[in-house]
Design a protein around this motif. Structure first.
Motif, short mmCIF file in Angstrom:
data_model
loop_
_atom_site.label_atom_id
_atom_site.label_comp_id
_atom_site.label_asym_id
_atom_site.label_seq_id
_atom_site.Cartn_x
_atom_site.Cartn_y
_atom_site.Cartn_z
N THR A 75 -40.04 -27.62 3.93
CA THR A 75 -39.45 -26.27 3.85
C THR A 75 -40.33 -25.21 4.49
O THR A 75 -39.99 -24.02 4.45
CB THR A 75 -39.06 -25.84 2.41
OG1 THR A 75 -40.23 -25.50 1.66
CG2 THR A 75 -38.24 -26.90 1.71
N LEU A 193 -27.30 -28.09 0.56
CA LEU A 193 -26.79 -26.73 0.82
C LEU A 193 -27.83 -25.68 0.44
O LEU A 193 -28.03 -24.70 1.16
CB LEU A 193 -25.49 -26.49 0.06
CG LEU A 193 -24.24 -27.15 0.64
CD1 LEU A 193 -23.05 -26.94 -0.31
CD2 LEU A 193 -23.91 -26.58 2.02
N ARG A 196 -30.42 -25.69 3.12
CA ARG A 196 -29.99 -25.09 4.39
C ARG A 196 -29.94 -23.57 4.32
O ARG A 196 -30.47 -22.87 5.19
CB ARG A 196 -28.61 -25.63 4.77
CG ARG A 196 -28.11 -25.14 6.12
CD ARG A 196 -26.74 -25.71 6.45
NE ARG A 196 -26.33 -25.37 7.80
CZ ARG A 196 -26.50 -26.14 8.86
NH1 ARG A 196 -27.09 -27.31 8.73
NH2 ARG A 196 -26.10 -25.76 10.06
N TYR A 197 -29.32 -23.04 3.25
CA TYR A 197 -29.07 -21.60 3.21
C TYR A 197 -30.12 -20.84 2.41
O TYR A 197 -30.31 -19.64 2.63
CB TYR A 197 -27.68 -21.33 2.64
CG TYR A 197 -26.59 -21.87 3.54
CD1 TYR A 197 -26.32 -21.27 4.76
CD2 TYR A 197 -25.87 -23.00 3.19
CE1 TYR A 197 -25.34 -21.78 5.61
CE2 TYR A 197 -24.89 -23.53 4.03
CZ TYR A 197 -24.64 -22.91 5.24
OH TYR A 197 -23.68 -23.42 6.08
N GLY A 198 -30.81 -21.53 1.49
CA GLY A 198 -31.83 -20.85 0.71
C GLY A 198 -33.23 -21.02 1.24
O GLY A 198 -34.08 -20.14 1.06
N ARG A 200 -33.93 -22.43 4.58
CA ARG A 200 -33.94 -22.55 6.04
C ARG A 200 -34.36 -23.96 6.47
O ARG A 200 -35.04 -24.15 7.48
CB ARG A 200 -34.87 -21.52 6.68
CG ARG A 200 -34.45 -20.08 6.50
CD ARG A 200 -35.21 -19.15 7.41
NE ARG A 200 -36.66 -19.24 7.24
CZ ARG A 200 -37.54 -18.63 7.99
NH1 ARG A 200 -37.14 -17.90 9.02
NH2 ARG A 200 -38.83 -18.74 7.76
N ARG A 202 -32.69 -27.77 7.16
CA ARG A 202 -31.51 -28.60 7.30
C ARG A 202 -31.92 -30.06 7.09
O ARG A 202 -32.72 -30.60 7.86
CB ARG A 202 -30.89 -28.39 8.68
CG ARG A 202 -30.54 -26.91 8.95
CD ARG A 202 -30.08 -26.65 10.37
NE ARG A 202 -31.01 -27.14 11.38
CZ ARG A 202 -32.15 -26.52 11.72
NH1 ARG A 202 -32.49 -25.40 11.11
NH2 ARG A 202 -32.93 -27.02 12.65
#
Length: 286
Positions: A75, A193, A196-198, A200, A202
């Motif tokens: 992350t 998810l 990905r959105y919290g 950054r 994937r």
């Protein structure tokens, strides 16, 4: 798949901001052996400005310089404050190349949580060599710590020293609450998810097939390359049996530092520790 050599600069329609030449930082995408664009930042460093005015010229003076290639944790990415802070400390001792693993930040692809990331590091190391550096030290944190171990084992002779900080010794460890949360993040659709959105990040949905060489297996295959294993006694992810297993597997060529009061990875590695790591690397890399 790509037929370009790993470490080649990838020409992309989407360019990173702040790419510069001369003696300042240079930002570009690298291309991995399997065709993934990897966002990277190369900084010649305060220690090499005088002899390295052109970072693309492999002169006799520049070829004597040391470069640190930093492999961040899961992350993270090249722009995270703690990655930049670590790079800032290391640049006093040599050039620094940072990059974002696949699926992280502005790099392409999806994270395989330490498997294919070896290809990302290989591209960064190849780029450092093409820039003229004869001495390359990889410094990895957490997931990146496992990647630098596996890279050195799978690509012998490509680096001159390895530093693994806060790394796991074995795969699928779920013995701490943070690692149970990480497994939820990686294995569950709703977790990916959040990643990905919290965060950054994937994350690839496929399981490993085959299971990659474990860090403890890799540690036993790195000799004679110098190896430093660093771990905090307050690491909330991996308890002390992990670094001890790595050091035991490494045998006489591996050095183990257990840091009192230190937590996990880049966030917990203070400037004084990073400076000590840099001093060890300068000496170990010859």
């Amino acid at each position: 798949m790509s037929n370009r050599p790993a470490g080649d600069v990838a020409r992309s329609a989407v360019r990173p901001d702040g790419e510069t030449g001369g003696d300042g930082p240079m930002r570009t995408f690298l291309r991995t052996a399997d065709g993934i664009p990897v966002d990277s930042v190369y900084d010649p460093g305060a220690a090499v400005y005088e002899g390295f005015a052109d970072p693309l010229a492999a002169s006799s003076s520049s070829s004597r310089d040391l470069v640190f290639v930093i492999a961040h944790g899961f992350t993270g990415d090249v722009d995270r404050p703690h990655v930049r802070r670590v790079a800032g400390v290391l640049r006093a001792r040599g050039a620094v190349l940072t990059f974002s693993f696949r699926g992280h930040g502005r790099s392409g692809g999806r994270s395989t949580v330490g498997d294919k990331e070896v290809l990302d590091l290989a591209a960064a190391v190849a780029w450092a060599r093409r820039l003229g550096h004869a001495r390359v030290v990889t410094v990895g944190f957490s997931m990146g710590g496992s990647v630098v171990l596996r890279h050195a084992a799978l690509h012998p002779g490509t680096v001159d020293a390895v530093v693994s900080v806060s790394a796991p010794a074995r795969w699928y460890y779920r013995g701490t609450a943070p690692m149970r949360r990480l497994h939820w993040l990686v294995t569950r659709p709703e977790g990916r998810l959040v990643g990905r959105y919290g965060l950054r990040t994937r994350i690839h949905h496929r399981d490993w097939d085959p299971v990659p060489l474990s860090p403890v297996q890799a540690a036993g295959r790195i000799a004679p390359t110098p190896l430093l294993i660093v771990h905090g006694d307050r690491d909330g992810y991996f308890p002390l049996d992990h670094p001890r297993m790595l050091a035991e597997a490494a045998g006489g060529h591996g050095e183990l530092w257990i840091e009192a009061g230190m937590g996990h990875a880049e966030h917990a590695a203070d400037d004084a520790l990073v400076a000590r790591i840099a001093d060890w690397a300068v000496s170990a890399a010859g």
